[in-house]
Design an enzyme around this catalytic site. Structure first.
Site, PDB file in Angstrom:
ATOM      1  N   GLU A 194       0.839  -1.204   0.000  1.00  0.00           N
ATOM      2  CA  GLU A 194       0.000   0.000   0.000  1.00  0.00           C
ATOM      3  C   GLU A 194       0.877   1.259   0.000  1.00  0.00           C
ATOM      4  O   GLU A 194       1.937   1.295   0.643  1.00  0.00           O
ATOM      5  CB  GLU A 194      -0.900  -0.002   1.232  1.00  0.00           C
ATOM      6  CG  GLU A 194      -1.881   1.167   1.273  1.00  0.00           C
ATOM      7  CD  GLU A 194      -2.708   1.222   2.554  1.00  0.00           C
ATOM      8  OE1 GLU A 194      -3.763   1.867   2.526  1.00  0.00           O
ATOM      9  OE2 GLU A 194      -2.291   0.633   3.575  1.00  0.00           O
ATOM     10  N   LYS A 213      -9.715   2.151  -2.342  1.00  0.00           N
ATOM     11  CA  LYS A 213      -9.977   1.665  -0.985  1.00  0.00           C
ATOM     12  C   LYS A 213     -11.315   2.169  -0.461  1.00  0.00           C
ATOM     13  O   LYS A 213     -11.578   3.379  -0.435  1.00  0.00           O
ATOM     14  CB  LYS A 213      -8.833   2.138  -0.080  1.00  0.00           C
ATOM     15  CG  LYS A 213      -8.854   1.621   1.343  1.00  0.00           C
ATOM     16  CD  LYS A 213      -7.599   2.134   2.042  1.00  0.00           C
ATOM     17  CE  LYS A 213      -7.457   1.617   3.459  1.00  0.00           C
ATOM     18  NZ  LYS A 213      -6.224   2.156   4.095  1.00  0.00           N
ATOM     19  N   CYS A 237      -5.538  -2.942   2.782  1.00  0.00           N
ATOM     20  CA  CYS A 237      -5.231  -2.696   4.200  1.00  0.00           C
ATOM     21  C   CYS A 237      -6.451  -2.787   5.128  1.00  0.00           C
ATOM     22  O   CYS A 237      -6.928  -3.878   5.419  1.00  0.00           O
ATOM     23  CB  CYS A 237      -4.516  -1.360   4.334  1.00  0.00           C
ATOM     24  SG  CYS A 237      -3.591  -1.193   5.891  1.00  0.00           S
TER      25      CYS A 237
END
Length: 282
Positions: free
Chosen positions: A41, A119, A164
């Site tokens: 990330e 995300k 994440c």
């Protein structure tokens, strides 16, 4: 197919980070000959000021493009073409108005951008030790659940995309399995505090409940935050099979880990314990 996760220790210097990534991708290609390489990330700019994050952000082109984008996208295309591999480019900041997007892209061996995912779940939390994180101050959330099929000498496999903090939301991973995912790719920059408590448990749990392989590529080591303080990410990048077994794991510093994704094993596990068929709640 063979998958490699690349564990990097980036900071806010984008050019240095790109060079660092190219070094490790070249190393793992020579060492392990993977079909797919996964970066972590925000490997293009971790930490730094808001101004540095915006300066390092990319204009990411659309799916199907074979050129365009900033320095990082160009570097990823170059890696893919030079080594003849698929590259999941971890995630990077994408320009999106007054706030950025935290976006993953998948690049084919000929440099085509095959998929992009932003995300969905933003890291706005307070750790037990009192460290605060406000990802939404800089980023806005993505809206779309994304998976993509890739095909090569290994046959066809479907990748599910997550980033994440998404790992704490099992419903996203269930949607990816429903979309046909065989392998879920998770670039991350987990904090040391949350990572030491939850990282392995969450990665293995998502693999077990979806009966998918999970390739989790993390950042590791120290970086400077906007106020000049030092923060640390956890690393421990790993590849986990659909039974929840860790089949490859990176060391405690920058490095790589590789494993074969065995489609036959996936099928045996799904046939023996058909959780997708047994699910009662939708």
């Amino acid at each position: 197919m063979k998958v490699s996760v690349v564990q990097l220790s980036p900071g806010s210097d984008k050019s240095h980070n790109i060079s660092h990534a190219e070094t490790y991708v070249g190393r793992v290609v020579r060492q392990d000959h993977p079909d797919l390489v996964v970066l972590p990330e925000v490997w293009t700019c971790l930490g730094g000021t808001t101004e540095q994050k915006f300066a390092a952000a990319e204009d990411i082109p659309s799916v199907g493009s074979t050129d365009g984008g900033g320095d990082a996208i160009a570097a990823v295309r170059r890696m893919a073409r030079e080594h003849g591999i698929f590259v999941h480019a971890g995630s990077m900041a994408e320009r999106g108005g007054d706030r950025l997007l935290n976006t993953s892209v998948v690049i084919s061996p000929d440099g085509t951008l095959l998929a992009r995912y932003s995300k969905m779940h933003l890291f706005d939390i307070m750790t037990p030790s009192g460290l605060g994180y406000r990802e939404s101050d800089t980023y806005r959330a993505g809206e779309e659940v994304v998976s993509v099929s890739i095909e090569g000498r290994f046959g066809r496999i479907r990748l599910g995309l997550a980033i994440c903090y998404d790992i704490r939301f099992g419903e996203l991973f269930r949607k990816l399995r429903e979309q046909g995912a065989d392998l879920i790719v998770l670039p991350a920059a987990f904090t040391v505090e949350t990572g030491s408590a939850h990282w392995e448990t969450l990665v293995r749990a998502r693999a077990i409940e979806t009966q998918c392989w999970v390739a989790a590529a993390g950042t590791v080591g120290a970086h400077q935050d906007a106020d000049g303080g030092t923060r640390y990410t956890f690393g421990h990048s790993m590849i986990v099979d659909p039974w929840g077994a860790i089949v490859a794991q990176a060391s405690s510093g920058p490095g790589v880990a590789s494993a074969f994704v065995d489609a036959a094993l996936t099928q045996r596990i799904r046939s023996a314990i058909p959780v997708a068929e047994h699910r009662r709640l939708r």
